[in-house]
Design a protein around this motif. Structure first.
Motif, PDB file in Angstrom:
ATOM      1  N   SER A  61       0.816  -1.221   0.000  1.00 52.88           N
ATOM      2  CA  SER A  61       0.000   0.000   0.000  1.00 52.88           C
ATOM      3  C   SER A  61       0.847   1.266   0.000  1.00 52.88           C
ATOM      4  O   SER A  61       0.300   2.371   0.015  1.00 52.88           O
ATOM      5  CB  SER A  61      -0.916   0.021   1.227  1.00 52.88           C
ATOM      6  OG  SER A  61      -1.813  -1.069   1.210  1.00 52.88           O
ATOM      7  N   TYR A  62       2.161   1.106   0.006  1.00 50.39           N
ATOM      8  CA  TYR A  62       3.063   2.247   0.142  1.00 50.39           C
ATOM      9  C   TYR A  62       3.900   2.466  -1.103  1.00 50.39           C
ATOM     10  O   TYR A  62       4.448   1.518  -1.678  1.00 50.39           O
ATOM     11  CB  TYR A  62       4.016   2.033   1.317  1.00 50.39           C
ATOM     12  CG  TYR A  62       3.376   2.275   2.667  1.00 50.39           C
ATOM     13  CD1 TYR A  62       2.533   1.329   3.228  1.00 50.39           C
ATOM     14  CD2 TYR A  62       3.602   3.457   3.356  1.00 50.39           C
ATOM     15  CE1 TYR A  62       1.930   1.551   4.458  1.00 50.39           C
ATOM     16  CE2 TYR A  62       3.019   3.687   4.589  1.00 50.39           C
ATOM     17  CZ  TYR A  62       2.177   2.732   5.126  1.00 50.39           C
ATOM     18  OH  TYR A  62       1.594   2.967   6.349  1.00 50.39           O
TER      19      TYR A  62
ATOM     20  N   TYR B 193       6.310  12.385  -6.048  1.00 50.73           N
ATOM     21  CA  TYR B 193       6.958  11.686  -4.954  1.00 50.73           C
ATOM     22  C   TYR B 193       8.218  12.384  -4.471  1.00 50.73           C
ATOM     23  O   TYR B 193       8.945  11.841  -3.653  1.00 50.73           O
ATOM     24  CB  TYR B 193       7.325  10.270  -5.399  1.00 50.73           C
ATOM     25  CG  TYR B 193       6.132   9.401  -5.699  1.00 50.73           C
ATOM     26  CD1 TYR B 193       5.789   9.084  -7.007  1.00 50.73           C
ATOM     27  CD2 TYR B 193       5.340   8.907  -4.673  1.00 50.73           C
ATOM     28  CE1 TYR B 193       4.687   8.283  -7.286  1.00 50.73           C
ATOM     29  CE2 TYR B 193       4.244   8.102  -4.947  1.00 50.73           C
ATOM     30  CZ  TYR B 193       3.915   7.807  -6.249  1.00 50.73           C
ATOM     31  OH  TYR B 193       2.837   7.022  -6.531  1.00 50.73           O
TER      32      TYR B 193
ATOM     33  N   SER C 232       5.825   3.842  -7.306  1.00 49.76           N
ATOM     34  CA  SER C 232       4.468   3.865  -6.775  1.00 49.76           C
ATOM     35  C   SER C 232       4.142   2.561  -6.047  1.00 49.76           C
ATOM     36  O   SER C 232       4.844   1.558  -6.173  1.00 49.76           O
ATOM     37  CB  SER C 232       3.480   4.101  -7.907  1.00 49.76           C
ATOM     38  OG  SER C 232       3.512   3.017  -8.820  1.00 49.76           O
ATOM     39  N   TRP C 233       3.027   2.575  -5.336  1.00 52.27           N
ATOM     40  CA  TRP C 233       2.636   1.385  -4.581  1.00 52.27           C
ATOM     41  C   TRP C 233       2.423   0.197  -5.510  1.00 52.27           C
ATOM     42  O   TRP C 233       2.679  -0.943  -5.139  1.00 52.27           O
ATOM     43  CB  TRP C 233       1.368   1.666  -3.763  1.00 52.27           C
ATOM     44  CG  TRP C 233       0.168   1.979  -4.614  1.00 52.27           C
ATOM     45  CD1 TRP C 233      -0.237   3.206  -5.051  1.00 52.27           C
ATOM     46  CD2 TRP C 233      -0.761   1.044  -5.172  1.00 52.27           C
ATOM     47  NE1 TRP C 233      -1.355   3.099  -5.823  1.00 52.27           N
ATOM     48  CE2 TRP C 233      -1.712   1.792  -5.916  1.00 52.27           C
ATOM     49  CE3 TRP C 233      -0.911  -0.340  -5.095  1.00 52.27           C
ATOM     50  CZ2 TRP C 233      -2.771   1.182  -6.590  1.00 52.27           C
ATOM     51  CZ3 TRP C 233      -1.971  -0.940  -5.758  1.00 52.27           C
ATOM     52  CH2 TRP C 233      -2.879  -0.178  -6.495  1.00 52.27           C
ATOM     53  N   SER C 234       1.958   0.470  -6.718  1.00 54.06           N
ATOM     54  CA  SER C 234       1.694  -0.594  -7.680  1.00 54.06           C
ATOM     55  C   SER C 234       2.942  -1.044  -8.422  1.00 54.06           C
ATOM     56  O   SER C 234       2.947  -2.118  -9.036  1.00 54.06           O
ATOM     57  CB  SER C 234       0.661  -0.127  -8.697  1.00 54.06           C
ATOM     58  OG  SER C 234       1.202   0.924  -9.483  1.00 54.06           O
TER      59      SER C 234
ATOM     60  N   ASP D 228       5.694   6.052   1.709  1.00 57.25           N
ATOM     61  CA  ASP D 228       4.592   7.005   1.602  1.00 57.25           C
ATOM     62  C   ASP D 228       3.298   6.238   1.368  1.00 57.25           C
ATOM     63  O   ASP D 228       3.159   5.563   0.342  1.00 57.25           O
ATOM     64  CB  ASP D 228       4.877   7.959   0.439  1.00 57.25           C
ATOM     65  CG  ASP D 228       3.698   8.859   0.115  1.00 57.25           C
ATOM     66  OD1 ASP D 228       3.591   9.292  -1.043  1.00 57.25           O
ATOM     67  OD2 ASP D 228       2.898   9.146   1.027  1.00 57.25           O
ATOM     68  N   TYR D 229       2.365   6.381   2.273  1.00 56.92           N
ATOM     69  CA  TYR D 229       1.117   5.632   2.144  1.00 56.92           C
ATOM     70  C   TYR D 229       0.278   6.190   0.997  1.00 56.92           C
ATOM     71  O   TYR D 229       0.002   7.394   0.938  1.00 56.92           O
ATOM     72  CB  TYR D 229       0.307   5.693   3.439  1.00 56.92           C
ATOM     73  CG  TYR D 229      -0.989   4.925   3.363  1.00 56.92           C
ATOM     74  CD1 TYR D 229      -2.202   5.577   3.181  1.00 56.92           C
ATOM     75  CD2 TYR D 229      -0.980   3.534   3.440  1.00 56.92           C
ATOM     76  CE1 TYR D 229      -3.381   4.857   3.098  1.00 56.92           C
ATOM     77  CE2 TYR D 229      -2.151   2.806   3.355  1.00 56.92           C
ATOM     78  CZ  TYR D 229      -3.351   3.479   3.186  1.00 56.92           C
ATOM     79  OH  TYR D 229      -4.517   2.750   3.093  1.00 56.92           O
ATOM     80  N   GLY D 230      -0.101   5.310   0.078  1.00 53.09           N
ATOM     81  CA  GLY D 230      -1.040   5.671  -0.980  1.00 53.09           C
ATOM     82  C   GLY D 230      -0.435   6.550  -2.059  1.00 53.09           C
ATOM     83  O   GLY D 230       0.701   6.369  -2.479  1.00 53.09           O
ATOM     84  N   VAL D 231      -1.202   7.529  -2.475  1.00 52.49           N
ATOM     85  CA  VAL D 231      -0.821   8.419  -3.568  1.00 52.49           C
ATOM     86  C   VAL D 231      -0.511   9.801  -3.005  1.00 52.49           C
ATOM     87  O   VAL D 231      -1.261  10.311  -2.185  1.00 52.49           O
ATOM     88  CB  VAL D 231      -1.958   8.525  -4.605  1.00 52.49           C
ATOM     89  CG1 VAL D 231      -1.597   9.476  -5.721  1.00 52.49           C
ATOM     90  CG2 VAL D 231      -2.297   7.142  -5.156  1.00 52.49           C
TER      91      VAL D 231
END
Length: 126
Positions: free
Chosen positions: A30-31, A107, A51-53, A98-101
């Protein structure tokens, strides 16, 4: 929460290193993860983020084409592969989560990040 950075060391100019940052205590998938660095006598600066993805990455201009950030969610670890290292890459490298977006859509800002690791020293000799 713990972010444990490792992989720093002394390398000659033109050489390579791979930094690792193992996370615990967070839902890693998720981060977003970022790498920052601080050279002696200078402010900490953004290096790279993913990114988290894992779909999106971002790099500061000075490392584009030389550094690659990747993540392994199964191992809760983010990596920074650094090739063609230059003396100006000498710094303490920090990982951050960093949680999420990010609210800003980027970033690059330190304030976006919720957790920080302790840093690992990279020294590039000329």
């Amino acid at each position: 929460v713990q972010l444990q950075a490792s992989g720093g060391g002394l390398v000659q100019a033109g050489g390579s290193l791979r930094l690792s940052c193992a996370a615990s205590g967070i839902s890693f998938g998720s981060y977003a993860l970022g790498w920052f660095r601080q050279a002696p006598g200078k402010e900490r600066e953004f290096v790279a983020a993913i990114s988290w993805s894992g779909v999106s990455t971002e790099y500061t201009d000075s490392v584009k084409g030389r550094f690659t950030i990747t993540r392994d969610n199964d191992k809760s670890t983010v990596y920074l592969r650094m090739n063609d290292l230059k003396p100006e890459d000498t710094a303490v490298y920090y990982c951050a989560a960093d949680y999420g977006v990010p609210a800003t859509g980027s970033y690059r800002g330190e304030l976006e990040y919720d957790y920080w690791g302790q840093g690992t020293l990279v020294t590039v000799s000329s």
